[in-house]
Design a protein around this motif. Structure first.
Motif, mmCIF file in Angstrom:
data_model
loop_
_atom_site.group_PDB
_atom_site.id
_atom_site.type_symbol
_atom_site.label_atom_id
_atom_site.label_comp_id
_atom_site.label_asym_id
_atom_site.label_seq_id
_atom_site.Cartn_x
_atom_site.Cartn_y
_atom_site.Cartn_z
ATOM 1 N N PHE A 40 25.551 -4.587 -26.739
ATOM 2 C CA PHE A 40 24.291 -3.912 -26.586
ATOM 3 C C PHE A 40 23.913 -3.377 -28.102
ATOM 4 C CE2 PHE A 40 26.362 -3.494 -22.546
ATOM 5 C CZ PHE A 40 25.416 -3.313 -21.842
ATOM 6 N N LYS A 41 22.893 -4.155 -28.763
ATOM 7 C CA LYS A 41 22.416 -4.065 -30.200
ATOM 8 C C LYS A 41 21.914 -2.644 -30.403
ATOM 9 C CE LYS A 41 23.788 -7.990 -31.019
ATOM 10 N NZ LYS A 41 25.170 -8.016 -31.556
ATOM 11 N N GLN A 42 21.435 -1.863 -29.193
ATOM 12 C CA GLN A 42 20.766 -0.488 -29.368
ATOM 13 C C GLN A 42 21.785 0.214 -29.965
ATOM 14 O OE1 GLN A 42 20.815 -2.372 -26.736
ATOM 15 N NE2 GLN A 42 18.818 -2.118 -25.498
ATOM 16 N N LYS A 44 24.091 1.716 -32.273
ATOM 17 C CA LYS A 44 24.068 1.470 -33.759
ATOM 18 C C LYS A 44 24.848 2.944 -34.516
ATOM 19 C CE LYS A 44 19.923 -1.164 -33.622
ATOM 20 N NZ LYS A 44 18.435 -1.121 -33.859
ATOM 21 N N GLN A 58 21.796 10.478 -29.338
ATOM 22 C CA GLN A 58 21.201 9.164 -28.635
ATOM 23 C C GLN A 58 22.082 8.128 -28.452
ATOM 24 O OE1 GLN A 58 18.274 9.138 -31.579
ATOM 25 N NE2 GLN A 58 18.616 7.108 -32.048
ATOM 26 N N ASP A 59 22.847 7.696 -29.210
ATOM 27 C CA ASP A 59 23.844 6.675 -29.110
ATOM 28 C C ASP A 59 24.863 7.041 -27.925
ATOM 29 O OD1 ASP A 59 23.154 4.907 -31.288
ATOM 30 O OD2 ASP A 59 24.503 6.117 -32.751
ATOM 31 N N LEU A 62 22.939 6.674 -24.524
ATOM 32 C CA LEU A 62 22.653 5.524 -24.132
ATOM 33 C C LEU A 62 24.156 4.750 -23.707
ATOM 34 C CD1 LEU A 62 21.359 2.808 -24.139
ATOM 35 C CD2 LEU A 62 21.979 2.450 -26.659
ATOM 36 N N ARG A 81 21.643 -5.079 -19.830
ATOM 37 C CA ARG A 81 20.837 -5.382 -20.997
ATOM 38 C C ARG A 81 19.655 -5.647 -20.762
ATOM 39 N NH1 ARG A 81 23.290 -10.217 -22.834
ATOM 40 N NH2 ARG A 81 25.057 -9.145 -23.639
ATOM 41 N N LYS A 85 16.478 -3.142 -21.878
ATOM 42 C CA LYS A 85 15.103 -3.845 -22.359
ATOM 43 C C LYS A 85 14.031 -3.532 -21.746
ATOM 44 C CE LYS A 85 13.624 -8.154 -24.606
ATOM 45 N NZ LYS A 85 13.894 -9.517 -24.892
ATOM 46 N N SER A 88 13.055 0.219 -22.066
ATOM 47 C CA SER A 88 12.834 0.789 -23.597
ATOM 48 C C SER A 88 11.447 0.258 -23.827
ATOM 49 C CB SER A 88 13.820 0.162 -24.486
ATOM 50 O OG SER A 88 13.388 -1.177 -24.596
#
Length: 120
Positions: A40-42, A44, A58-59, A62, A81, A85, A88
């Motif tokens: 999950f690239k969100q 970070k 927020q991470d 998520l 995923r 997406k 979002s």
């Protein structure tokens, strides 16, 4: 772990969390968090000079949402995923689960009814 009225782990009031803290909040091992970071690239997390991950609130929110999708709603990684997406694009709000006005109103009515029944 302290949970809110919806059974979701409460996120402590901090700016950054180490991987062990996030692991404890989400009730998943650190290796699962590292794996989700690749899927999950969100997610970070920032890195310290020593390479330690620092997750923002927020991470963490998520991660809790991903856990609900995968563990409770039985989504596949790809399904989760796509779901994230799709969601979002609809909102710029943080991903944390927040009750809507209707849910709050219903909960308040329920509390009022409980209090009224005790007065009788």
């Amino acid at each position: 772990m302290k949970k809110d009225a919806y059974g979701t782990a409460e996120i402590p009031d901090k700016f950054y969390f180490k991987i062990g803290e996030v692991s404890h909040i989400a009730e998943v091992p650190p290796y699962v968090l590292r794996f989700w970071e690749t899927e999950f690239k969100q997610i970070k997390p920032k890195r310290t000079d020593a390479g330690q991950r620092l997750y923002r609130r927020q991470d963490v929110a998520l991660i809790l949402r991903i856990k609900r999708l995968l563990y409770d709603r039985k989504f596949t990684i790809e399904g989760a995923r796509q779901h994230l997406k799709k969601k979002s694009g609809a909102s710029t709000e943080p991903v944390a689960k927040r009750p809507g006005i209707a849910e709050i109103r219903t909960e308040l009515k329920h509390i009022r009814d409980l209090l009224d029944s005790r007065r009788r």
